[in-house]
Design an enzyme around this catalytic site. Structure first.
Site, PDB file in Angstrom:
ATOM      1  N   THR B 107       1.303  -0.723   0.488  1.00  0.00           N
ATOM      2  CA  THR B 107       0.112   0.034  -0.117  1.00  0.00           C
ATOM      3  C   THR B 107       0.757   1.664  -0.038  1.00  0.00           C
ATOM      4  O   THR B 107       1.644   1.856   1.131  1.00  0.00           O
ATOM      5  CB  THR B 107      -1.538  -0.067   1.149  1.00  0.00           C
ATOM      6  OG1 THR B 107       0.037  -0.183   2.080  1.00  0.00           O
ATOM      7  CG2 THR B 107      -2.338  -1.209   1.564  1.00  0.00           C
ATOM      8  N   THR B 183       8.405  -3.188   1.093  1.00  0.00           N
ATOM      9  CA  THR B 183       9.538  -2.784   0.944  1.00  0.00           C
ATOM     10  C   THR B 183      11.134  -3.530   1.265  1.00  0.00           C
ATOM     11  O   THR B 183      12.466  -4.398   1.055  1.00  0.00           O
ATOM     12  CB  THR B 183      10.715  -2.032   1.964  1.00  0.00           C
ATOM     13  OG1 THR B 183       9.740  -2.424   3.881  1.00  0.00           O
ATOM     14  CG2 THR B 183       9.321  -0.262   2.196  1.00  0.00           C
ATOM     15  N   ASP B 184      10.659  -5.220   1.988  1.00  0.00           N
ATOM     16  CA  ASP B 184      11.190  -6.723   2.120  1.00  0.00           C
ATOM     17  C   ASP B 184      12.230  -6.547   1.238  1.00  0.00           C
ATOM     18  O   ASP B 184      13.034  -7.440   1.720  1.00  0.00           O
ATOM     19  CB  ASP B 184      10.200  -7.302   3.050  1.00  0.00           C
ATOM     20  CG  ASP B 184      10.189  -6.979   4.025  1.00  0.00           C
ATOM     21  OD1 ASP B 184       9.840  -6.328   4.440  1.00  0.00           O
ATOM     22  OD2 ASP B 184       9.100  -7.925   5.242  1.00  0.00           O
ATOM     23  N   LYS B 262      17.722  -3.697   2.207  1.00  0.00           N
ATOM     24  CA  LYS B 262      17.265  -2.964   2.964  1.00  0.00           C
ATOM     25  C   LYS B 262      18.402  -3.576   4.116  1.00  0.00           C
ATOM     26  O   LYS B 262      18.233  -4.497   4.404  1.00  0.00           O
ATOM     27  CB  LYS B 262      16.012  -4.066   2.856  1.00  0.00           C
ATOM     28  CG  LYS B 262      15.282  -3.390   4.637  1.00  0.00           C
ATOM     29  CD  LYS B 262      13.937  -3.904   4.000  1.00  0.00           C
ATOM     30  CE  LYS B 262      12.811  -3.133   5.303  1.00  0.00           C
ATOM     31  NZ  LYS B 262      11.549  -4.089   5.237  1.00  0.00           N
TER      32      LYS B 262
END
Lengths: 632, 461
Positions: B107, B183-184, B262
């Site tokens: 989202t 984002t993972d 990340k």
């Protein structure tokens, strides 16, 4: 401006106008760690170690429109700076780490307070987020949960209802708020706080103050809470018949509540009168035919307040707003020394970030400013005024002036609604100023970062067993013993409350005299550096008991008390090394709360004073210790 | 009554609701022996126990009421939650670049239903315009939702669909592409798209958020604005990740898709370029390049899309005392390629050697990367390294383990010839291997050191 006089003692006046007041008492509770992370609790006066910059953005609410408050705060487009302290904050306070599981000690303490106030404890705690866009919390919301509901405290033969008792995280301390930048210190952030919410059951300003005192003292007497400046703050909700709920936020002194609530009631009554005037004159807010004119060039190069402001680095603009048939309304006093023009000024300060005072210049009050009549004459030549017209000058950065003009129109238009549902701040002279539009329950939503917490019946029972007799039960007993109201009040706050109870349990002791020593004499001796709270409790009891039974003269008892405090050994008997640390920490916190920007010298003096107060003798040793610590 | 009336409820709580006529979204008075509760019955989280009924009280707070206490449920009104975001038409202007936003499921923007606490995603241009109206100052936006999966569920199927769609969008003539992504695994997707989509004439910008968009402190709107600006206006025609630079709301970084990772589970500034410096910084108003050796935007539509992937590839994170059965199980399960994240310069223990040899003999491509993330594999320094190369383990220079993993899948999707595989793996396509590591490619400021603290106290992080 006409003088406005308020008789705050006139209970029947306030009751006849339907005065209603509810309280929200925010009290820090005494835990070692913060509510949702493992940082230690306590304020600091050190320089910050780092700063971060954030902005708050309103989220879309139910109707897809921005929520009223949210939108208002977004209009101000503030840069928010958070100051970080290595020993007080972690990445949780920066909103860069999700919450850890809630501090269970805090839950137990809050539960005890809730039980103390006769609340029902909820079966399962749900952490919810309450949105705040003023930046006071870096996440943009406060994590809070209901612990208990439907409580009450007895007051004058009736029950003051406590609708809700919440456990929540404290917000940041505001350091400064200038123009478009607001600075917060994060040390206070996330300290466990309980919020006790009463129904609007107080019917006059006296009751508001008395109930507030009762609730606060009860928590202190029960020993659940942190003491000291800033550890308790109350929000006071006031309304009158025909008005609306207005919240006065962050009242630090209970002593101010009576005047503040009285003033707010009068302000609402005044606004209701203005509503009649306004709706009688204008069919709708849109019916006011304003005129605007950019008059920047008139002021450039002049030596008055506005002219001088134009000299600043930023290009500024000056706009004159012609407000027809509003002069008398603008000059109607609503609070002592403050008229409707002050309400306009407050809105412009918050919404348009024009905060240099005066931020509005009214033609009708031209004697207040150093603007020469000749300039006003030039302005009124292009914007001619009838007797009841006014002109308002706004000076600031172009975009802010546009916001300000718009906001003035909005606020004047709101006169048609009477009282606006808003939050006001205590400006410490007995009156209040606009802070923001009041947020509603629609800005609460579940915290998906934290699972529900089940509360077992065993846990409730255990906490119920550990609560003490409630203060009002004690007070009732004291009254029956013949203590007068001042003694009851003083004893409620005294550290020797338990000693009094032991003494008064013996029928041979005159309770009034016992109260005199426990509430007045020994408390008074503290000011002379005689600290009987550290004396051997057994010896102190034996001494006072005997003295009261044998009816010693006052001077003898006093001398014996002083002797006892001095024979009580050295301060190190009361305080081991670690206790010196505790004292130090306490003094440090006290300083931080009292003077956010104190100099090192002030700090030295303050901390020395605080610590020496606790060490009436052996001062040389202690001084040495303090000096050593200060040089660290 | 159907099951949606008891959303998330089970056990005793569901029985009580059914028996007493309670349902989700109903405004009720819940009567118990201890007193009444007035509120809306909310759905219950699937993972929570079956003993409590969740109520939203008039004050806006939620509580759980033990189902066993409840004697009576009186419905006073009923209003179902509305899961819809009002749309506003996204304005079109001639002088703004056309940008397409491809949605994968994360989202980017959303709206909260305060009544229920539900987060409703906003995705169509109209919805996004309502949530982030500033986008209209940057570009003309079109959106396309490709699938709705969480970041951790992205895989070859999605990567291929995404790469092919990028090809179609470029053929259509868009000026830039933004990809909304959780984002993972954003860096996995960024790397694989860097290989699958080559020679793009326009920027391809991946973006997500570390603080969800239902929170006032969310980074989503700023990220989206920066990404849209990059896609529409920058001259960097590469696959990039556009996320927070510092944790402060100051600027975003544009990271090369093959060099980004990340690096923190929750910080806003979690994405870092490893072993190099980022390509540029970006705000919603300007892109400021840091590097100069990036591929420039072009006017043509000549993009090469090679959207293939062999799923029989694994990544093995070496640890002391690892047993050969780990490697053997991959062999037995017919894997085609293995990326090892080895210790130090690229090492594993001796007991693994026979298994590695067996893998090599079976034609399995085995490449070595480093779990230190920074630095090159160097297998000549110690005997261990030399021994392993003899077993057929190929050093993969300074490719990040994840970038090597998706590259191997992509290469094996094209050929299984060992020589070809080696050649393709070691020939950089999009900066996944660099010849030089700049002195400032490895900078992790060590907190606590006086000069670092001094720096931090002077500047916003």
């Amino acid at each position: 401006m006409k003088e406005l006089e308020i008789d705050i003692d006139d209970k029947s006046f306030f009751e006849s106008r339907g005065f209603k007041c509810g309280l929200e008492i925010h009290q820090q509770i005494d835990t070692e760690r913060k509510l949702f992370c493992h940082c230690p609790v306590g304020l600091t006066n050190r320089r910050h170690d780092a700063e971060i910059l954030r902005h708050m953005r309103p989220t879309l609410s139910e109707l897809g429109e921005y929520d009223g408050t949210a939108l208002m705060e977004f209009k101000t487009k503030k840069e928010v700076i958070y100051r970080l302290y290595r020993d007080r904050t972690c990445t949780y306070e920066m909103d860069d780490t999700p919450p850890f599981l809630v501090n269970q000690d805090a839950v137990d303490l809050a539960m005890r307070v809730a039980l103390h106030f006769n609340c029902r404890i909820v079966d399962e705690l749900h952490v919810v987020r309450k949105q705040y866009l003023d930046g006071s919390i870096p996440t943009g919301f406060q994590r809070t949960m209901i612990i208990g509901i439907d409580g009450w405290v007895p007051y004058k033969g009736r029950k003051i209802r406590i609708s809700q008792l919440n456990l929540e995280e404290d917000s940041c301390r505001e350091v400064s708020d200038i123009g478009h930048q607001i600075i917060f210190a994060t040390d206070r952030l996330s300290i466990p706080l309980i919020e006790v919410i009463t129904d609007a059951d107080m019917k006059n300003p006296d009751e508001a103050a008395e109930v507030c005192r009762l609730l606060g003292n009860s928590m202190k007497a029960a020993g659940f809470v942190r003491r000291g400046i800033g550890t308790v703050r109350q929000d006071v909700n006031v309304s009158v018949t025909g008005g609306d709920r207005v919240e006065i936020k962050g009242v630090y002194k209970v002593g101010n509540i009576k005047r503040l609530t009285a003033t707010e009631a009068v302000r609402q009554i005044g606004l209701l009168d203005l509503k009649k005037m306004f709706t009688g004159r204008f069919t709708s807010p849109e019916a006011v035919s304003y005129k605007e004119e950019n008059i920047t060039s008139l002021f450039s190069g002049t030596a008055n307040t506005i002219g001088c402001r134009l000299e600043s680095d930023q290009p500024l603009k000056v706009v004159a707003l012609y407000a027809p048939n509003l002069r008398d309304m603008i000059n109607t006093p609503l609070q002592p020394g403050r008229d409707f023009g002050f309400e306009l000024s407050g809105r412009v300060r918050v919404i348009a970030c024009i905060d240099t005072k005066p931020n509005l210049f009214f033609l009708s009050q031209k004697e207040r400013y150093d603007i020469p009549d000749s300039l006003w004459d030039t302005i009124t030549r292009s914007l001619p005024c009838e007797t009841n017209d006014d002109i308002i000058l706004v000076c600031g950065p172009s975009a802010d002036v546009a916001t300000a003009i718009n906001e003035i129109k909005i606020r004047i238009g709101e006169l048609a609604d009477g009282v606006i549902n808003e939050t006001r701040q205590d400006i410490k002279d007995g009156s209040t100023d606009f802070e923001r539009i009041l947020p509603g329950p629609d800005r609460m939503y579940p915290d998906t970062d934290h699972p529900p917490v089940k509360i077992t019946e065993e846990r409730v029972t255990k906490n119920r067993d550990s609560i003490q007799e409630q203060l009002w039960v004690k007070q009732e007993r004291w009254r029956k013993l013949g203590l007068h109201e001042e003694q009851v009040a003083a004893l409620s706050l005294s550290k020797f409350l338990d000693l009094f109870e032991r003494l008064a349990a013996d029928r041979a002791v005159n309770p009034k005299k016992a109260a005199h020593y426990c509430a007045d004499v020994m408390v008074g001796l503290r000011r002379k550096n005689v600290h009987l709270e550290y004396a051997d409790a057994k010896k102190l009891y034996t001494l006072l008991h005997r003295a009261l039974v044998e009816d010693w003269p006052y001077a003898h008892i006093k001398a014996a008390l002083i002797a006892l405090s001095q024979s009580g050994g050295t301060p190190d008997d009361h305080y081991g090394t670690s206790d010196f640390d505790t004292l130090w920490k306490k003094a440090e916190n006290g300083f931080a709360t009292a003077k956010t920007n104190g100099s090192p010298d002030k700090f030295r003096r303050y901390i020395t004073g605080q610590i020496l107060r606790e060490y009436p003798d052996r001062t040389a040793d202690v001084l040495e210790k303090i000096t050593a610590r200060l040089s660290e | 009554m159907n099951d949606s009336n008891f959303k998330g409820y089970k056990g005793r709580a569901k029985e009580v609701l059914q028996a007493l006529g309670g349902r989700v979204w109903a405004n009720v008075i819940l009567k118990t022996n201890e007193g009444d509760f007035d509120g809306v019955i909310l759905p219950r989280s699937e993972t929570a126990d079956g003993d409590h009924i969740v109520l939203k009280l008039k004050s806006g707070y939620n509580i759980g009421v033990r189902a066993d206490r409840v004697r009576e449920i009186k419905e006073t009104s009923f209003k179902e939650a509305i899961y819809k975001i009002p749309e506003k038409e996204f304005p079109f202007s001639e002088d703004k670049p056309n940008v397409t936003l491809l949605g994968t499921g994360g989202t980017i923007a959303s709206r909260l239903d305060y009544r229920t606490g539900a987060v409703i995603p906003a995705f169509t241009p109209g919805e996004l315009y309502g949530a982030v109206p500033e986008l209209a100052d940057i570009c003309n936006l079109e959106t396309l939702k490709l699938f709705g999966v969480f970041s951790e569920n992205m895989g070859p199927e999605q990567w291929i669909t995404l790469a092919e769609e990028i090809g179609r969008q470029i053929a259509k003539g868009v000026k830039g592409i933004v990809i909304g992504h959780g984002t993972d695994t954003m860096h996995h997707t960024a790397a694989v798209l860097s290989y699958m989509v080559q020679n793009s004439p326009v920027p391809i910008v991946m973006v997500g958020s570390q603080r969800s968009s239902d929170r006032p402190s969310s980074d989503a709107a700023f990220n989206l604005r920066c990404a849209a600006y990059t896609a529409g206006h920058s001259d960097i025609a590469e696959v990039m990740v556009c996320m927070f630079g510092p944790t402060s709301d100051k600027y975003n970084l544009l990271h090369r898709g093959t060099r980004v990772r990340k690096m923190h589970s929750s910080y806003r500034s979690t994405f870092r370029t490893i072993g190099d410096v980022p390509i540029a910084t970006v705000t919603p108003e300007v892109v400021t390049p840091i590097k100069t050796d990036y591929k420039r935007r072009r006017d043509d539509k000549d993009v090469t899309v090679k959207a293939v992937f062999d799923e029989k590839v694994s990544i093995v994170y070496y640890y002391p005392n690892m047993r050969p059965d780990i490697i053997e199980s991959l062999i037995d399960n017919d894997y085609h390629g293995i990326i090892i994240a080895g210790t130090g310069l690229g090492h594993v223990n001796k007991p693994l050697y026979p298994a590695l040899k067996k893998a090599h003999d079976k034609g399995i491509a085995v490449f070595m990367t480093v779990q230190t993330l920074w630095g090159y594999v160097q297998m000549y320094v110690y005997d261990t390294g030399r021994d392993m190369m003899e077993l057929g383990v190929i050093p993969a220079a300074n490719m990040l383990p994840e970038a090597a993993y998706v590259k191997l899948g992509w290469v094996l999707g094209q050929t299984r010839d060992p020589g070809k595989v080696k050649e393709m793996m070691l020939t950089p396509v999009a900066g996944e291997i660099t010849e030089r590591e700049p002195f400032d490619g490895y900078l992790i400021l060590q907190g606590g050191i006086p000069e670092v603290e001094d720096f931090l106290s002077q500047r916003y992080r």
